[in-house]
Design a protein around this motif. Structure first.
Motif, PDB file in Angstrom:
ATOM      1  N   LEU A   1       0.582  -1.226  -0.003  1.00  0.00           N
ATOM      2  CA  LEU A   1       0.494   0.248  -0.208  1.00  0.00           C
ATOM      3  C   LEU A   1       1.032   1.483  -0.236  1.00  0.00           C
ATOM      4  O   LEU A   1       1.015   1.961  -0.843  1.00  0.00           O
ATOM      5  N   PHE A   2       2.000   1.249   0.927  1.00  0.00           N
ATOM      6  CA  PHE A   2       2.841   2.768   0.917  1.00  0.00           C
ATOM      7  C   PHE A   2       3.618   2.624   0.361  1.00  0.00           C
ATOM      8  O   PHE A   2       4.181   3.947  -0.179  1.00  0.00           O
ATOM      9  N   LEU A   3       4.299   1.860  -0.830  1.00  0.00           N
ATOM     10  CA  LEU A   3       5.347   2.303  -0.963  1.00  0.00           C
ATOM     11  C   LEU A   3       4.404   1.431  -2.892  1.00  0.00           C
ATOM     12  O   LEU A   3       5.296   2.233  -3.612  1.00  0.00           O
ATOM     13  N   ASP A   4       4.386   0.813  -3.155  1.00  0.00           N
ATOM     14  CA  ASP A   4       3.851   0.554  -4.950  1.00  0.00           C
ATOM     15  C   ASP A   4       1.951   1.551  -4.742  1.00  0.00           C
ATOM     16  O   ASP A   4       2.378   2.091  -6.230  1.00  0.00           O
ATOM     17  N   HIS A   5       1.721   1.836  -4.168  1.00  0.00           N
ATOM     18  CA  HIS A   5       0.045   1.980  -4.654  1.00  0.00           C
ATOM     19  C   HIS A   5      -0.495   3.437  -4.103  1.00  0.00           C
ATOM     20  O   HIS A   5      -0.777   4.696  -4.837  1.00  0.00           O
ATOM     21  N   LEU A   6       0.338   3.798  -2.600  1.00  0.00           N
ATOM     22  CA  LEU A   6      -0.162   5.348  -2.109  1.00  0.00           C
ATOM     23  C   LEU A   6       0.773   6.785  -3.342  1.00  0.00           C
ATOM     24  O   LEU A   6       0.287   7.887  -2.578  1.00  0.00           O
ATOM     25  N   PRO A   7       1.905   6.325  -3.918  1.00  0.00           N
ATOM     26  CA  PRO A   7       2.819   7.752  -4.238  1.00  0.00           C
ATOM     27  C   PRO A   7       1.792   7.796  -6.055  1.00  0.00           C
ATOM     28  O   PRO A   7       1.895   8.362  -6.497  1.00  0.00           O
ATOM     29  N   ILE A   8       1.792   6.965  -6.087  1.00  0.00           N
ATOM     30  CA  ILE A   8       0.673   6.844  -7.958  1.00  0.00           C
ATOM     31  C   ILE A   8      -0.611   7.301  -7.304  1.00  0.00           C
ATOM     32  O   ILE A   8      -0.802   8.476  -7.862  1.00  0.00           O
ATOM     33  N   THR A   9      -1.658   7.456  -5.804  1.00  0.00           N
ATOM     34  CA  THR A   9      -2.781   8.271  -5.563  1.00  0.00           C
ATOM     35  C   THR A   9      -2.031   9.542  -5.550  1.00  0.00           C
ATOM     36  O   THR A   9      -3.088  11.033  -5.272  1.00  0.00           O
ATOM     37  N   LEU A  10      -1.461   9.630  -4.427  1.00  0.00           N
ATOM     38  CA  LEU A  10      -0.307  11.224  -3.730  1.00  0.00           C
ATOM     39  C   LEU A  10      -0.064  12.062  -4.953  1.00  0.00           C
ATOM     40  O   LEU A  10      -0.805  13.264  -5.412  1.00  0.00           O
ATOM     41  N   LEU A  11       0.364  11.504  -6.015  1.00  0.00           N
ATOM     42  CA  LEU A  11       0.414  12.226  -7.759  1.00  0.00           C
ATOM     43  C   LEU A  11      -0.394  12.556  -7.902  1.00  0.00           C
ATOM     44  O   LEU A  11      -0.415  13.506  -8.381  1.00  0.00           O
ATOM     45  N   SER A  12      -1.121  11.382  -8.259  1.00  0.00           N
ATOM     46  CA  SER A  12      -2.804  12.240  -8.607  1.00  0.00           C
ATOM     47  C   SER A  12      -3.294  13.633  -7.969  1.00  0.00           C
ATOM     48  O   SER A  12      -4.136  14.356  -8.752  1.00  0.00           O
ATOM     49  N   ILE A  13      -3.653  13.027  -6.483  1.00  0.00           N
ATOM     50  CA  ILE A  13      -3.960  13.952  -5.778  1.00  0.00           C
ATOM     51  C   ILE A  13      -3.482  15.564  -5.857  1.00  0.00           C
ATOM     52  O   ILE A  13      -3.748  16.448  -6.272  1.00  0.00           O
ATOM     53  N   VAL A  14      -1.891  15.581  -6.139  1.00  0.00           N
ATOM     54  CA  VAL A  14      -1.455  16.996  -5.523  1.00  0.00           C
ATOM     55  C   VAL A  14      -1.305  17.137  -7.389  1.00  0.00           C
ATOM     56  O   VAL A  14      -1.691  18.368  -7.580  1.00  0.00           O
ATOM     57  N   MET A  15      -1.030  16.497  -8.506  1.00  0.00           N
ATOM     58  CA  MET A  15      -1.414  17.341  -9.612  1.00  0.00           C
ATOM     59  C   MET A  15      -3.159  18.123  -9.912  1.00  0.00           C
ATOM     60  O   MET A  15      -3.075  18.834 -10.914  1.00  0.00           O
ATOM     61  N   GLY A  16      -4.025  17.078  -9.383  1.00  0.00           N
ATOM     62  CA  GLY A  16      -5.553  17.611  -9.522  1.00  0.00           C
ATOM     63  C   GLY A  16      -5.276  19.143  -8.819  1.00  0.00           C
ATOM     64  O   GLY A  16      -6.142  19.949  -9.055  1.00  0.00           O
ATOM     65  N   LEU A  17      -5.040  18.674  -7.363  1.00  0.00           N
ATOM     66  CA  LEU A  17      -5.253  20.489  -6.795  1.00  0.00           C
ATOM     67  C   LEU A  17      -4.377  21.337  -7.319  1.00  0.00           C
ATOM     68  O   LEU A  17      -4.781  22.637  -7.594  1.00  0.00           O
ATOM     69  N   THR A  18      -3.283  20.771  -7.642  1.00  0.00           N
ATOM     70  CA  THR A  18      -2.615  22.249  -8.529  1.00  0.00           C
ATOM     71  C   THR A  18      -3.205  23.004  -9.983  1.00  0.00           C
ATOM     72  O   THR A  18      -2.928  24.250 -10.173  1.00  0.00           O
ATOM     73  N   LEU A  19      -3.412  21.951 -10.419  1.00  0.00           N
ATOM     74  CA  LEU A  19      -4.441  22.694 -11.953  1.00  0.00           C
ATOM     75  C   LEU A  19      -5.348  22.993 -11.523  1.00  0.00           C
ATOM     76  O   LEU A  19      -5.903  24.010 -12.219  1.00  0.00           O
ATOM     77  N   SER A  20      -6.432  22.267 -10.588  1.00  0.00           N
ATOM     78  CA  SER A  20      -7.336  23.435  -9.891  1.00  0.00           C
ATOM     79  C   SER A  20      -7.241  24.518  -9.501  1.00  0.00           C
ATOM     80  O   SER A  20      -7.749  25.755  -9.164  1.00  0.00           O
TER      81      SER A  20
ATOM     82  N   VAL B   1      -6.512  12.760 -13.128  1.00  0.00           N
ATOM     83  CA  VAL B   1      -6.379  13.765 -12.573  1.00  0.00           C
ATOM     84  C   VAL B   1      -7.074  15.059 -12.828  1.00  0.00           C
ATOM     85  O   VAL B   1      -8.176  15.561 -12.510  1.00  0.00           O
ATOM     86  N   ALA B   2      -7.747  14.021 -14.470  1.00  0.00           N
ATOM     87  CA  ALA B   2      -9.081  15.209 -14.607  1.00  0.00           C
ATOM     88  C   ALA B   2     -10.703  14.744 -13.531  1.00  0.00           C
ATOM     89  O   ALA B   2     -10.571  15.568 -13.648  1.00  0.00           O
ATOM     90  N   VAL B   3     -10.396  13.743 -13.670  1.00  0.00           N
ATOM     91  CA  VAL B   3     -11.274  13.366 -12.103  1.00  0.00           C
ATOM     92  C   VAL B   3     -11.704  14.511 -11.147  1.00  0.00           C
ATOM     93  O   VAL B   3     -11.757  14.983 -10.747  1.00  0.00           O
ATOM     94  N   ALA B   4     -10.248  14.438 -10.761  1.00  0.00           N
ATOM     95  CA  ALA B   4      -9.900  15.615  -9.458  1.00  0.00           C
ATOM     96  C   ALA B   4     -10.040  16.528  -9.849  1.00  0.00           C
ATOM     97  O   ALA B   4     -10.678  17.533  -9.049  1.00  0.00           O
ATOM     98  N   VAL B   5      -9.502  17.218 -10.940  1.00  0.00           N
ATOM     99  CA  VAL B   5      -9.845  18.649 -11.144  1.00  0.00           C
ATOM    100  C   VAL B   5     -10.951  18.687 -11.647  1.00  0.00           C
ATOM    101  O   VAL B   5     -11.139  20.267 -11.229  1.00  0.00           O
ATOM    102  N   LEU B   6     -11.663  18.290 -11.697  1.00  0.00           N
ATOM    103  CA  LEU B   6     -13.463  18.255 -12.062  1.00  0.00           C
ATOM    104  C   LEU B   6     -14.094  18.625 -11.097  1.00  0.00           C
ATOM    105  O   LEU B   6     -14.734  19.659 -10.405  1.00  0.00           O
TER     106      LEU B   6
END
Length: 246
Positions: free
Chosen positions: A47-66, A118-123
């Motif tokens: 969870l923390f090494l394989d999947h969490l970094p990918i989810t965090l990247l989506s969150i950060v990119m979505g928030l930044t674009l928003s 990222v598109a979902v997060a931005v929307l």
């Protein structure tokens, strides 16, 4: 006192959940909190090494674009009433369409790449930032603005030295809503179409009828949302410390 009450409510809820799960005794439907935390510990590396970094990247990119998109639209609407009348109804309409229905379309457009998440997060996140920032920019007193003009201030001075400070509290209010929604947006995007991420992992575990493993990523996502909210609150206090001093 309030923190103690909140803690007791959470503890009481967990105890009730534990008892109910043991009575039902169907872990694939309702695992107990103890089972979930044991499974979380067993899956911590995945969870923390394989999947969490990918989810965090989506969150950060979505928030930044928003933030970029939301503040830009808010400033544009505040400077031009015609733009406001044209765009504001579209902003409202964009929130009427269920995100759960648009997520598969984003997957169709962008594939199983990070951009569909990222598109979902931005929307989901740009709307509170846009609306709150626009309200803040529009909250200035016209009499004060006219006073500044008579004292020799330009419209640029008024915007940067009066309108923006007035809008910052509203911006942070919208951002605090957006950070929690960004976690939901990234999880929805991963749930409906992804090859990695906490939402994807939760969906994969559901197909294996591993109830505790379905809940484990949700617990991680919850703590990510809480941590992001705390970070924004801390940043707000640092940037708006003039409100407490005045």
């Amino acid at each position: 006192m309030r923190n103690t009450a909140s803690f007791l409510i959470v503890v009481g809820f967990l105890i009730l959940w534990e008892i109910s799960a043991r009575i039902i005794d169907k872990a694939f439907i309702l695992p107990s909190p103890l089972q979930i935390f044991i499974r979380l510990w067993e899956l911590k590396e995945v969870l923390f090494l394989d999947h969490l970094p990918i989810t965090l990247l989506s969150i950060v990119m979505g928030l930044t674009l928003s933030i970029i998109l939301g503040t830009a639209i808010a400033v544009w609407m505040s400077l031009n009433s015609s733009v406001q009348r044209a765009i504001y109804p579209i902003l409202i309409a964009s929130q009427m369409v269920p995100v759960i229905a648009l997520a598969p379309i984003f997957v169709l457009w962008f594939g199983y790449t990070i951009w569909s998440k990222v598109a979902v997060a931005v929307l989901i996140t740009f709307f509170p930032i846009t609306v709150n920032t626009f309200d803040g920019l529009s909250s200035g007193n016209k009499d004060n603005e006219e006073l500044f003009l008579t004292m020799g201030a330009t419209k640029k001075d008024i915007f940067f030295k009066y309108s923006i400070p007035m809008a910052l509290p509203h911006f942070f209010s919208g951002l605090k809503v957006a950070v929690t929604l960004s976690v939901i947006g990234a999880a929805i995007g991963e749930w409906l179409g992804a090859q990695a991420g906490l939402g994807y992992f939760s969906r994969r575990m559901m197909t294996q009828f591993d109830g505790a493993a379905v809940f484990a990523p949700i617990i991680v996502l919850t703590f990510v949302g809480i941590l992001l909210f705390i970070c924004v609150t801390h940043l707000e206090k640092r940037m708006l410390n003039w409100r407490t001093k005045s």
